[in-house]
Design a protein around this motif. Structure first.
Motif, PDB file in Angstrom:
ATOM      1  N   HIS A   1       9.889  -1.031   0.857  1.00  0.00           N
ATOM      2  CA  HIS A   1       9.555  -2.350   1.387  1.00  0.00           C
ATOM      3  C   HIS A   1       8.150  -2.432   1.980  1.00  0.00           C
ATOM      4  CE1 HIS A   1      13.731  -3.344   0.809  1.00  0.00           C
ATOM      5  NE2 HIS A   1      14.087  -2.323   1.566  1.00  0.00           N
ATOM      6  N   VAL A   2       7.425  -1.332   1.984  1.00  0.00           N
ATOM      7  CA  VAL A   2       6.099  -1.295   2.599  1.00  0.00           C
ATOM      8  C   VAL A   2       5.067  -1.781   1.588  1.00  0.00           C
ATOM      9  CG1 VAL A   2       4.374   0.155   3.710  1.00  0.00           C
ATOM     10  CG2 VAL A   2       6.797   0.606   4.089  1.00  0.00           C
ATOM     11  N   PRO A   3       4.388  -2.904   1.876  1.00  0.00           N
ATOM     12  CA  PRO A   3       3.465  -3.470   0.894  1.00  0.00           C
ATOM     13  C   PRO A   3       2.144  -2.721   0.736  1.00  0.00           C
ATOM     14  CG  PRO A   3       3.424  -4.750   2.906  1.00  0.00           C
ATOM     15  CD  PRO A   3       4.508  -3.713   3.070  1.00  0.00           C
ATOM     16  N   TYR A   4       1.718  -1.930   1.715  1.00  0.00           N
ATOM     17  CA  TYR A   4       0.392  -1.313   1.672  1.00  0.00           C
ATOM     18  C   TYR A   4       0.418   0.139   1.209  1.00  0.00           C
ATOM     19  CZ  TYR A   4       2.190  -0.308   6.312  1.00  0.00           C
ATOM     20  OH  TYR A   4       2.999   0.048   7.346  1.00  0.00           O
ATOM     21  N   GLY A   5       1.539   0.602   0.717  1.00  0.00           N
ATOM     22  CA  GLY A   5       1.583   1.941   0.139  1.00  0.00           C
ATOM     23  C   GLY A   5       2.134   2.992   1.077  1.00  0.00           C
ATOM     24  N   ASP A   6       2.269   4.150   0.553  1.00  0.00           N
ATOM     25  CA  ASP A   6       2.834   5.289   1.252  1.00  0.00           C
ATOM     26  C   ASP A   6       1.704   6.071   1.923  1.00  0.00           C
ATOM     27  OD1 ASP A   6       3.993   7.698   1.984  1.00  0.00           O
ATOM     28  OD2 ASP A   6       5.054   7.968   0.102  1.00  0.00           O
ATOM     29  N   VAL A   7       1.491   5.850   3.212  1.00  0.00           N
ATOM     30  CA  VAL A   7       0.386   6.495   3.940  1.00  0.00           C
ATOM     31  C   VAL A   7       0.532   8.006   3.929  1.00  0.00           C
ATOM     32  CG1 VAL A   7      -0.734   6.727   6.190  1.00  0.00           C
ATOM     33  CG2 VAL A   7      -0.024   4.474   5.375  1.00  0.00           C
ATOM     34  N   ALA A   8       1.739   8.500   4.116  1.00  0.00           N
ATOM     35  CA  ALA A   8       1.942   9.951   4.125  1.00  0.00           C
ATOM     36  C   ALA A   8       1.511  10.561   2.799  1.00  0.00           C
ATOM     37  CB  ALA A   8       3.409  10.278   4.414  1.00  0.00           C
ATOM     38  N   ARG A   9       1.930   9.972   1.695  1.00  0.00           N
ATOM     39  CA  ARG A   9       1.571  10.505   0.367  1.00  0.00           C
ATOM     40  C   ARG A   9       0.066  10.390   0.132  1.00  0.00           C
ATOM     41  NH1 ARG A   9       5.345   8.357  -3.556  1.00  0.00           N
ATOM     42  NH2 ARG A   9       6.639   9.940  -2.598  1.00  0.00           N
ATOM     43  N   MET A  10      -0.539   9.287   0.556  1.00  0.00           N
ATOM     44  CA  MET A  10      -1.988   9.137   0.402  1.00  0.00           C
ATOM     45  C   MET A  10      -2.721  10.220   1.196  1.00  0.00           C
ATOM     46  SD  MET A  10      -2.680   4.992   0.292  1.00  0.00           S
ATOM     47  CE  MET A  10      -2.499   4.811   2.043  1.00  0.00           C
ATOM     48  N   ASN A  11      -2.237  10.545   2.392  1.00  0.00           N
ATOM     49  CA  ASN A  11      -2.865  11.580   3.212  1.00  0.00           C
ATOM     50  C   ASN A  11      -2.727  12.959   2.581  1.00  0.00           C
ATOM     51  OD1 ASN A  11      -3.842   9.847   5.154  1.00  0.00           O
ATOM     52  ND2 ASN A  11      -2.087  10.095   6.502  1.00  0.00           N
ATOM     53  N   VAL A  12      -1.546  13.266   2.050  1.00  0.00           N
ATOM     54  CA  VAL A  12      -1.335  14.553   1.375  1.00  0.00           C
ATOM     55  C   VAL A  12      -2.273  14.663   0.182  1.00  0.00           C
ATOM     56  CG1 VAL A  12       0.311  15.884  -0.013  1.00  0.00           C
ATOM     57  CG2 VAL A  12       1.036  14.878   2.171  1.00  0.00           C
ATOM     58  N   ASN A  13      -2.342  13.618  -0.634  1.00  0.00           N
ATOM     59  CA  ASN A  13      -3.231  13.635  -1.801  1.00  0.00           C
ATOM     60  C   ASN A  13      -4.689  13.803  -1.393  1.00  0.00           C
ATOM     61  OD1 ASN A  13      -1.051  13.342  -3.511  1.00  0.00           O
ATOM     62  ND2 ASN A  13      -1.298  11.135  -3.736  1.00  0.00           N
ATOM     63  N   ALA A  14      -5.111  13.121  -0.321  1.00  0.00           N
ATOM     64  CA  ALA A  14      -6.496  13.237   0.155  1.00  0.00           C
ATOM     65  C   ALA A  14      -6.803  14.667   0.580  1.00  0.00           C
ATOM     66  CB  ALA A  14      -6.742  12.270   1.316  1.00  0.00           C
ATOM     67  N   ALA A  15      -5.879  15.311   1.300  1.00  0.00           N
ATOM     68  CA  ALA A  15      -6.097  16.689   1.749  1.00  0.00           C
ATOM     69  C   ALA A  15      -6.239  17.638   0.561  1.00  0.00           C
ATOM     70  CB  ALA A  15      -4.947  17.129   2.652  1.00  0.00           C
ATOM     71  N   LEU A  16      -5.386  17.488  -0.440  1.00  0.00           N
ATOM     72  CA  LEU A  16      -5.451  18.353  -1.624  1.00  0.00           C
ATOM     73  C   LEU A  16      -6.717  18.096  -2.432  1.00  0.00           C
ATOM     74  CD1 LEU A  16      -1.694  18.236  -2.646  1.00  0.00           C
ATOM     75  CD2 LEU A  16      -2.929  20.160  -1.601  1.00  0.00           C
ATOM     76  N   GLU A  17      -7.135  16.835  -2.521  1.00  0.00           N
ATOM     77  CA  GLU A  17      -8.371  16.505  -3.236  1.00  0.00           C
ATOM     78  C   GLU A  17      -9.585  17.105  -2.543  1.00  0.00           C
ATOM     79  OE1 GLU A  17      -8.363  12.235  -3.642  1.00  0.00           O
ATOM     80  OE2 GLU A  17      -6.623  12.290  -4.991  1.00  0.00           O
ATOM     81  N   ILE A  18      -9.601  17.071  -1.212  1.00  0.00           N
ATOM     82  CA  ILE A  18     -10.702  17.663  -0.447  1.00  0.00           C
ATOM     83  C   ILE A  18     -10.775  19.165  -0.699  1.00  0.00           C
ATOM     84  CG2 ILE A  18     -11.337  18.330   1.920  1.00  0.00           C
ATOM     85  CD1 ILE A  18     -10.608  15.417   2.710  1.00  0.00           C
ATOM     86  N   ALA A  19      -9.621  19.829  -0.682  1.00  0.00           N
ATOM     87  CA  ALA A  19      -9.585  21.277  -0.930  1.00  0.00           C
ATOM     88  C   ALA A  19     -10.195  21.600  -2.292  1.00  0.00           C
ATOM     89  CB  ALA A  19      -8.148  21.789  -0.844  1.00  0.00           C
TER      90      ALA A  19
END
Length: 165
Positions: free
Chosen positions: A107-125
């Motif tokens: 029901h969250v319209p702006y996306g999954d913040v937790a998943r976006m944060n995990v993806n950002a951390a892995l992309e940075i690595a």
């Protein structure tokens, strides 16, 4: 004097904070959907931790802010340079990104913040070719983190959310 006999400084990181320190220091934080990045230099026994809340922001010429993954890594890179070390000589560990409200996820319209944060951390690595040696990310609930700069050890206590059936 041995490390065991020295008094250890304890520092708590609130959401959005960044710290770089030396031994004997322990950095602590509590994470939900946020992610902690820890970087540790095993020979020098120095490193840092951030508690980022979001992957990035639109930035004009504002000062760097540890609240955002892309800016937090820039803060780390500056500290590595200031301490005459190379980023690739640090060990990277990633924690957090727990979904705090799994029952509301669809029901969250702006996306999954937790998943976006995990993806950002892995992309940075990957982008910075950092030596990712451990991670505990995703799932649900919160995590308590303690990072010991004398040993590089990180203790994680994960409290998942129990879903109702």
């Amino acid at each position: 004097m041995s490390v065991a006999m020295r008094e250890v400084a304890e520092m708590y990181l609130a959401p959005g904070e960044f710290r770089f320190a030396t031994c004997p220091t322990r950095l602590r934080t509590i994470l939900g959907s946020c992610v902690a990045i820890t970087l540790w230099h095993p020979e020098r026994r120095i490193g840092g931790m951030c508690h980022f809340m979001l992957p990035s922001r639109m930035r004009c010429s504002k000062a760097l802010n540890g609240m955002y993954a892309d800016e937090a890594i820039e803060l780390f890179l500056r500290q590595a340079k200031a301490h005459h070390t190379e980023p690739e000589d640090y060990q990277l560990k990633l924690f957090g990104g727990g979904e705090m409200f799994p029952e509301l996820q669809r029901h969250v319209p702006y996306g999954d913040v937790a998943r976006m944060n995990v993806n950002a951390a892995l992309e940075i690595a990957a982008l910075y070719r950092l030596d990712l040696i451990a991670q505990d990310m995703g799932s649900t609930g919160h995590r308590s983190i303690i990072f010991d700069l004398c040993s590089g050890d990180v203790w994680v206590r994960h409290q998942p959310i129990r879903t109702r059936h």
